[in-house]
Scaffold this motif. Sequence first.
Motif, PDB file in Angstrom:
ATOM      1  N   GLU A   1     -55.787 -84.674  17.026  1.00  0.00           N
ATOM      2  CA  GLU A   1     -55.659 -86.096  17.344  1.00  0.00           C
ATOM      3  C   GLU A   1     -56.944 -86.879  17.150  1.00  0.00           C
ATOM      4  O   GLU A   1     -56.936 -88.016  16.698  1.00  0.00           O
ATOM      5  N   GLU A   2     -58.072 -86.269  17.522  1.00  0.00           N
ATOM      6  CA  GLU A   2     -59.325 -87.033  17.546  1.00  0.00           C
ATOM      7  C   GLU A   2     -60.187 -86.832  16.318  1.00  0.00           C
ATOM      8  O   GLU A   2     -61.027 -87.682  16.006  1.00  0.00           O
ATOM      9  N   ALA A   3     -60.019 -85.698  15.632  1.00  0.00           N
ATOM     10  CA  ALA A   3     -60.942 -85.410  14.528  1.00  0.00           C
ATOM     11  C   ALA A   3     -60.244 -84.965  13.255  1.00  0.00           C
ATOM     12  O   ALA A   3     -60.906 -84.630  12.266  1.00  0.00           O
ATOM     13  N   GLY A   4     -58.905 -84.947  13.270  1.00  0.00           N
ATOM     14  CA  GLY A   4     -58.174 -84.601  12.055  1.00  0.00           C
ATOM     15  C   GLY A   4     -58.329 -83.152  11.616  1.00  0.00           C
ATOM     16  O   GLY A   4     -58.170 -82.840  10.430  1.00  0.00           O
ATOM     17  N   VAL A   5     -58.629 -82.256  12.578  1.00  0.00           N
ATOM     18  CA  VAL A   5     -58.718 -80.840  12.206  1.00  0.00           C
ATOM     19  C   VAL A   5     -57.301 -80.264  12.169  1.00  0.00           C
ATOM     20  O   VAL A   5     -56.560 -80.380  13.159  1.00  0.00           O
ATOM     21  N   PRO A   6     -56.897 -79.649  11.035  1.00  0.00           N
ATOM     22  CA  PRO A   6     -55.537 -79.107  10.946  1.00  0.00           C
ATOM     23  C   PRO A   6     -55.260 -78.096  12.063  1.00  0.00           C
ATOM     24  O   PRO A   6     -56.103 -77.252  12.359  1.00  0.00           O
ATOM     25  N   GLU A   7     -54.072 -78.212  12.671  1.00  0.00           N
ATOM     26  CA  GLU A   7     -53.756 -77.350  13.816  1.00  0.00           C
ATOM     27  C   GLU A   7     -53.850 -75.872  13.476  1.00  0.00           C
ATOM     28  O   GLU A   7     -54.320 -75.078  14.279  1.00  0.00           O
ATOM     29  N   LYS A   8     -53.402 -75.523  12.273  1.00  0.00           N
ATOM     30  CA  LYS A   8     -53.417 -74.110  11.899  1.00  0.00           C
ATOM     31  C   LYS A   8     -54.854 -73.578  11.880  1.00  0.00           C
ATOM     32  O   LYS A   8     -55.122 -72.476  12.337  1.00  0.00           O
ATOM     33  N   TYR A   9     -55.771 -74.397  11.348  1.00  0.00           N
ATOM     34  CA  TYR A   9     -57.178 -73.969  11.304  1.00  0.00           C
ATOM     35  C   TYR A   9     -57.726 -73.786  12.722  1.00  0.00           C
ATOM     36  O   TYR A   9     -58.370 -72.777  13.024  1.00  0.00           O
TER      37      TYR A   9
END
Lengths: 363, 363
Positions: free
Chosen positions: A253-261
């Motif tokens: 939500e806050e930093a656009g890091v892919p959930e899978k990663y």
Amino acid sequence: MSRLASLPRTLFANRVSRLSFAGKERNRVRRDRTMAFSPSAESLPSPSWKNDKSAAALVRGLREAVESCNDVTEEDLSSNKFIDLLVSGSHVGHVRPDFAEALVKHGKLEAADGYALFSKSEKGVVCFDSENRYASSEEKTRVVAEVFEKMRELSLIPGWRSEMFPVVSDEGDVCMNVERASASLLGIKAFGVHVNGYVNSNSSGNSESKVLLWVGTRSKDKQTFPGMLDHLSAGGLPAGMAPTICAVKELAEEAGVPEKYSEENVKSVSCVSYRMFYKECVKRDVLFCYDLELGESFVPKPVDGEVESFELLPLERVCEIIAFEPGRFKPNCVLVIIDFAIRKGIVTCDMPGFPELVKALRR
Amino acid sequence: MSRLASLPRTLFANRVSRLSFAGKERNRVRRDRTMAFSPSAESLPSPSWKNDKSAAALVRGLREAVESCNDVTEEDLSSNKFIDLLVSGSHVGHVRPDFAEALVKHGKLEAADGYALFSKSEKGVVCFDSENRYASSEEKTRVVAEVFEKMRELSLIPGWRSEMFPVVSDEGDVCMNVERASASLLGIKAFGVHVNGYVNSNSSGNSESKVLLWVGTRSKDKQTFPGMLDHLSAGGLPAGMAPTICAVKELAEEAGVPEKYSEENVKSVSCVSYRMFYKECVKRDVLFCYDLELGESFVPKPVDGEVESFELLPLERVCEIIAFEPGRFKPNCVLVIIDFAIRKGIVTCDMPGFPELVKALRR
């Protein structure tokens, strides 16, 4: 060259005077240092604090940043400014006398025997369910919600969030859940999740890898701490959610890091806590600390507008900002970053004041 | 499969009862578990504690191991069993009333004005150099040494070691140095260095690497804790020696790790502390924690006879021994290993009781 060559000769050299957080040496260091904020990774250090005196000044500055999150003393808690709150015999929080009166006044059941949900004991503490009639946390949660709904209508609990927080005893047991807006009014522990997003870089050319930390700048429109430096991501932990799941969610939500990663790489590593005044109440926060190693090519994106930009800074530089430029970082991030710098060997056992700093991170 | 699949559903599930260290659940877990010690790296786990209930039992067991190093309570320290010791106004320790009397009796200077080195204040605390006549730590060290030498001759300070320990205030300032044998009599902080020697192994075949910890078995002839499990290396920190230099020295002496390798690879990471009774005195230890990653081919050698053998154990197995086989490890190693397991993500934020465990590591 071995690392030992740059170590301070001794941990305890010539430090007889009492540690003073606003001491002369620190002021001297401030004058000597260029204080302008230089956020690029290039502008960085052969840190001048790698000798006894400046290491002491660094630790003193870090400690002062930690203490600024801990303005509630033991004396405050044992004074008549606050009343202990117990749930079925377990200590869970600290309430102001006026809020204690309101709890007792409105915490009355319609039951025939007039059993009071909130009562004041002979010792002057506020007890919820002193007879332990509501054995399960679900029952407790339900009856407290009725009382708090009434108090909300009377504006005794402002800032309603419609989100549940757990009420946890000093020993770590969950007694029940309550509306988030009541957390600091009750002086209960509130839980959050913070993520250190970092890069191991070899770009500096020498054999030792450098740790670079992603630092966000909060939006100037944010109601809380506008424009201040912040973590890659952080957030409050709602009742019933595992911290790691919360960390993964906040990273997306806050930093656009892919959930899978994040699911595969985010790592539980530590916990810090602090205790500060907030609107004359006691805010007691417990922050679960996570590390997330990122590749050099990944650039976080502000997704939900909490943060307006991200920058990658050497960890030494981040420590200098915390120690010597007070007020730049959102206050509670400081504890999580110092813990990170300790685990990464940037703030070390050889620095004077190290054990006291480590201990000060947990209240 | 993502890691999240094996996470407990929630941190705070159904834990309403008060945390009891000798509770029923733990006993149940003990019965269910094969308690035989299996020291080979092969014998290991798909740890059964990776669900809510058994994770809670693990954390409870770890916490109990920590508490067994902390039998001195705040009440003990504020009772008349102990008297606060101050040096030039700074609090440094806790002494028994009879030793306080001995300090006052023998701490008299030959000076014409009869200035007492040790005196009892109106508040009943023992003060050294209450008028701060000896400004430097060197002067203080010298005059205290004269007093202690006299007390040694009278057998008031037994077990003389001819090694100097620093006297450090609660704020971390070194006031002076004293003979090591007086440390627990004075109730001052004593500093040590512990090294987690570990291997990152991929031998288990799956993609996640396992952390293996080197564990020593102490010689059965050792006067202290014979036959118990121990760290790769550890030792007391003498006055004037940097912790990292001490760690490198101990690694060579106790485990045969080449100094050059340790100098380049040993890493300062943390600090733990505890407070226990020792011969009716208060032993207050601060342990500087180091990590040393070792290659899979390196095998430590017992050099100075402190340890009779070393074994490489999966970190999960080490945690199980600490939690469910109390008394196997030398007590203070437990704190350092739990801190290591937390930093390595083996004991995680998702486990019930985690924040209280982290806090309990620092007293």
